[in-house]
Design an enzyme around this catalytic site. Structure first.
Site, PDB file in Angstrom:
ATOM      1  N   ALA A  31       0.827  -1.212   0.000  1.00  0.00           N
ATOM      2  CA  ALA A  31       0.000   0.000   0.000  1.00  0.00           C
ATOM      3  C   ALA A  31       0.861   1.261   0.000  1.00  0.00           C
ATOM      4  CB  ALA A  31      -0.907  -0.012   1.230  1.00  0.00           C
ATOM      5  N   ASP A  48      -0.903  -5.820   2.373  1.00  0.00           N
ATOM      6  CA  ASP A  48      -0.452  -4.833   3.359  1.00  0.00           C
ATOM      7  C   ASP A  48      -1.176  -5.116   4.666  1.00  0.00           C
ATOM      8  OD1 ASP A  48       1.204  -1.981   2.936  1.00  0.00           O
ATOM      9  OD2 ASP A  48      -0.059  -2.010   4.726  1.00  0.00           O
ATOM     10  N   CYS A  67      12.965   3.397   1.406  1.00  0.00           N
ATOM     11  CA  CYS A  67      13.219   4.811   1.104  1.00  0.00           C
ATOM     12  C   CYS A  67      14.006   5.404   2.268  1.00  0.00           C
ATOM     13  CB  CYS A  67      11.932   5.563   0.856  1.00  0.00           C
ATOM     14  SG  CYS A  67      10.805   5.502   2.237  1.00  0.00           S
TER      15      CYS A  67
HETATM   16  C1  LIG Z   1       7.146   1.946   2.043  1.00  0.00           C
HETATM   17  S1  LIG Z   1       5.481   1.544   2.337  1.00  0.00           S
HETATM   18  C2  LIG Z   1       5.037   0.657   0.861  1.00  0.00           C
HETATM   19  C3  LIG Z   1       4.834   1.514  -0.356  1.00  0.00           C
HETATM   20  C4  LIG Z   1       4.288   0.738  -1.534  1.00  0.00           C
HETATM   21  N1  LIG Z   1       5.134  -0.397  -1.857  1.00  0.00           N
HETATM   22  C5  LIG Z   1       4.112   1.603  -2.760  1.00  0.00           C
HETATM   23  O1  LIG Z   1       4.939   1.552  -3.670  1.00  0.00           O
HETATM   24  O2  LIG Z   1       3.096   2.313  -2.836  1.00  0.00           O
HETATM   25  C6  LIG Z   1       5.561   0.270   3.531  1.00  0.00           C
HETATM   26  C7  LIG Z   1       4.244  -0.423   3.833  1.00  0.00           C
HETATM   27  O3  LIG Z   1       4.503  -1.506   4.735  1.00  0.00           O
HETATM   28  C8  LIG Z   1       3.323  -1.749   5.447  1.00  0.00           C
HETATM   29  N2  LIG Z   1       3.636  -2.628   6.580  1.00  0.00           N
HETATM   30  C9  LIG Z   1       4.153  -2.314   7.787  1.00  0.00           C
HETATM   31  N3  LIG Z   1       4.253  -3.422   8.555  1.00  0.00           N
HETATM   32  C10 LIG Z   1       3.825  -4.463   7.798  1.00  0.00           C
HETATM   33  C11 LIG Z   1       3.663  -5.849   8.041  1.00  0.00           C
HETATM   34  N4  LIG Z   1       4.011  -6.400   9.199  1.00  0.00           N
HETATM   35  N5  LIG Z   1       3.156  -6.620   7.057  1.00  0.00           N
HETATM   36  C12 LIG Z   1       2.798  -6.071   5.865  1.00  0.00           C
HETATM   37  N6  LIG Z   1       2.923  -4.764   5.590  1.00  0.00           N
HETATM   38  C13 LIG Z   1       3.423  -3.964   6.544  1.00  0.00           C
HETATM   39  C14 LIG Z   1       2.848  -0.361   5.790  1.00  0.00           C
HETATM   40  O4  LIG Z   1       1.470  -0.368   6.104  1.00  0.00           O
HETATM   41  C15 LIG Z   1       3.192   0.421   4.521  1.00  0.00           C
HETATM   42  O5  LIG Z   1       2.061   0.524   3.696  1.00  0.00           O
END
Ligand SMILES: C[S@@+](CC[C@H](N)C(=O)[O-])C[C@H]1O[C@@H](n2cnc3c(N)ncnc32)[C@H](O)[C@@H]1O
Lengths: 310, 126
Positions: free
Chosen positions: A118, A140, A239
């Protein structure tokens, strides 16, 4: 300028070490907003037609060298506020964030896992790169962010995407072992690379927070790697520029047998992954991983590692 | 999806499935038997006067459609995207039409014999 007091002394100490003589230049870029970038959706529109329209409306466009449908834009106040955006003809996405899908060697027909997906910038990009063929499992953990993911998948028309809401650390239970040709883990991180967008990440930064998130990243990375087929490719990206969240995590995967490959990213200036940091000595191949500093290509900061399971 | 064939003369090569009572979604055929929290995209829903096609549905179906399409000129497209109904220049049977502007599709409208009712959801209106 970044306001006085936001940069903690320990941050300055570490980033002076990381950046060397470029520290001041690094800060200068960190203090300015990144250039707005769009990603045209070639599955919904002939890119030439859209670019003509946008230029006709006074936009100036400059192609991003590493992704054929990426364009830096100027001459427009709110790129996300147009009818073309509402129709899903393009997506507003920072240029550096287009790198991980490019490193993943995608082709139509593959089965791909996007474990932390997400709001779906990379999910929808991958879907388009695969010509809306094959399957992308986009997962996510956060309900609000899954809503945003679903909205973007809809708007971009990504018919080859399946959405899941689960804790990525349980990926094996949710998706099964050795199930995917490609896995993307675009991990949650301390977001130092994103400071150009908002200084919040600087205010939240602390060595303790970095260590905490690094543990989460490692659990996610190990689970992600388990779901990858033999011969398959996994990309780990963040990032942030924190070695504990980048090289250190990748080093742990190498210890478990992953091979590192040098990705081919056209026209991108990047630095090799670190050999050592603080008390750690990383596997020599970690230098094939990609550090993108804000001052290199005038983007946000990014880290990308391409791994293969033998 | 015999309705699509009847109305537009074309059914995209996708797996269509019901989502709730009235909505229909589509996913690539490989995804037909997969279990997920949400699959593919929403293509349309049943209404008393016909089957409303979503914006994404209009891209998927419109590309191959042989009929049931209304093409807008610049001025009509401006009004359409701002959420207005349109008076039409031609005489058409009542029913749901996919809306097209040059290269792109913009959802669907219901022609009630007098105006083309704008069925764009609010989030798509600019
Ligand atoms: C850097 S963002 C991802 C951005 C996305 N890949 C994009 O390009 O739009 C990291 C994501 O990791 C999710 N996240 C955090 N802990 C997580 C977990 N235990 N399992 C799955 N997702 C997780 C967060 O909700 C967040 O949306």
């Amino acid at each position: 300028m970044i306001p006085e007091g936001i940069i903690k002394p320990e941050f300055e100490r570490r980033y002076r070490e990381l950046m060397g003589p470029e520290y001041e230049l690094f800060l200068k870029f960190m203090a300015t907003k990144p250039r707005p970038t769009i990603r045209v959706n070639p599955m919904k529109v002939d890119p030439g037609w859209l670019l003509d329209r946008l230029e006709g409306e006074g936009w100036e466009l400059k192609q991003v060298p590493w992704y054929e449908h990426g364009y830096w834009v100027s001459g427009v106040e709110r790129p996300g506020g147009t009818r073309w955006h509402a129709l899903g003809l393009y997506y507003v996405q920072e240029a550096a964030s287009m790198i991980p899908p490019v490193a993943l060697d995608l082709e139509p027909g593959l089965r791909v896992l996007d474990l932390a997906a997400a709001p779906g910038s990379k999910t929808t990009q991958m879907s388009e790169m695969m010509g809306w063929r094959g399957l992308i499992y986009a997962n996510d953990v956060s309900p609000d962010r899954v809503d945003a993911l679903a909205a973007n998948v809809q708007r971009m028309g990504s018919v080859n995407v399946l959405i899941f809401m689960s804790d990525g650390r349980r990926a094996v239970q949710t998706f099964g072992r050795e199930r995917f040709d490609r896995v993307l883990l675009d991990a949650p991180c301390s977001s130092i690379g994103e400071v150009r967008r908002s200084w919040g990440a600087l205010a939240r930064w602390s060595p303790k927070a970095v260590n905490r998130i690094s543990r989460l990243q490692l659990s996610l990375a190990l689970a992600a790697y388990e779901t990858l087929k033999r011969g398959g490719v996994m990309v780990y990206s963040t990032c942030t520029l924190e070695p504990k969240e980048n090289e250190w995590v990748v080093h742990q995967l190498v210890e478990r047998g992953a091979l590192i490959e040098r990705p081919e990213i056209k026209g991108l200036k990047w630095r090799p992954g670190l050999k050592r940091w603080m008390d750690w000595e990383f596997h020599e191949d970690v230098q094939k991983t990609v550090r993108v500093y804000p001052q290199d290509n005038d983007t946000i900061g990014f880290y990308v590692a391409k791994l293969r399971k033998p | 999806m015999s309705f699509l064939r009847e109305r537009f003369g074309y059914v995209p090569d996708l797996h269509f499935f019901a989502s709730g009572k009235r909505k229909v979604r589509a996913v690539v055929k490989e995804g037909a038997d997969e279990r997920a929290d949400l699959k593919g995209v929403y293509v349309g829903k049943k209404a008393p006067y016909g089957f409303i096609i979503s914006v994404e549905g209009s891209f998927l179906v419109g590309r191959g459609a042989k009929k049931g399409i209304i093409e807008l000129n610049d001025e009509e497209f401006d009004r359409w995207m701002s959420g207005q109904d349109l008076e039409l220049r031609e005489d058409l049977p009542k029913g749901v039409y996919i809306v097209k502007y040059q290269e792109v599709f913009a959802g669907s409208g219901y022609f009630n014999g007098r105006v083309l009712k704008n069925l764009l959801p609010r989030v798509r209106i600019q």
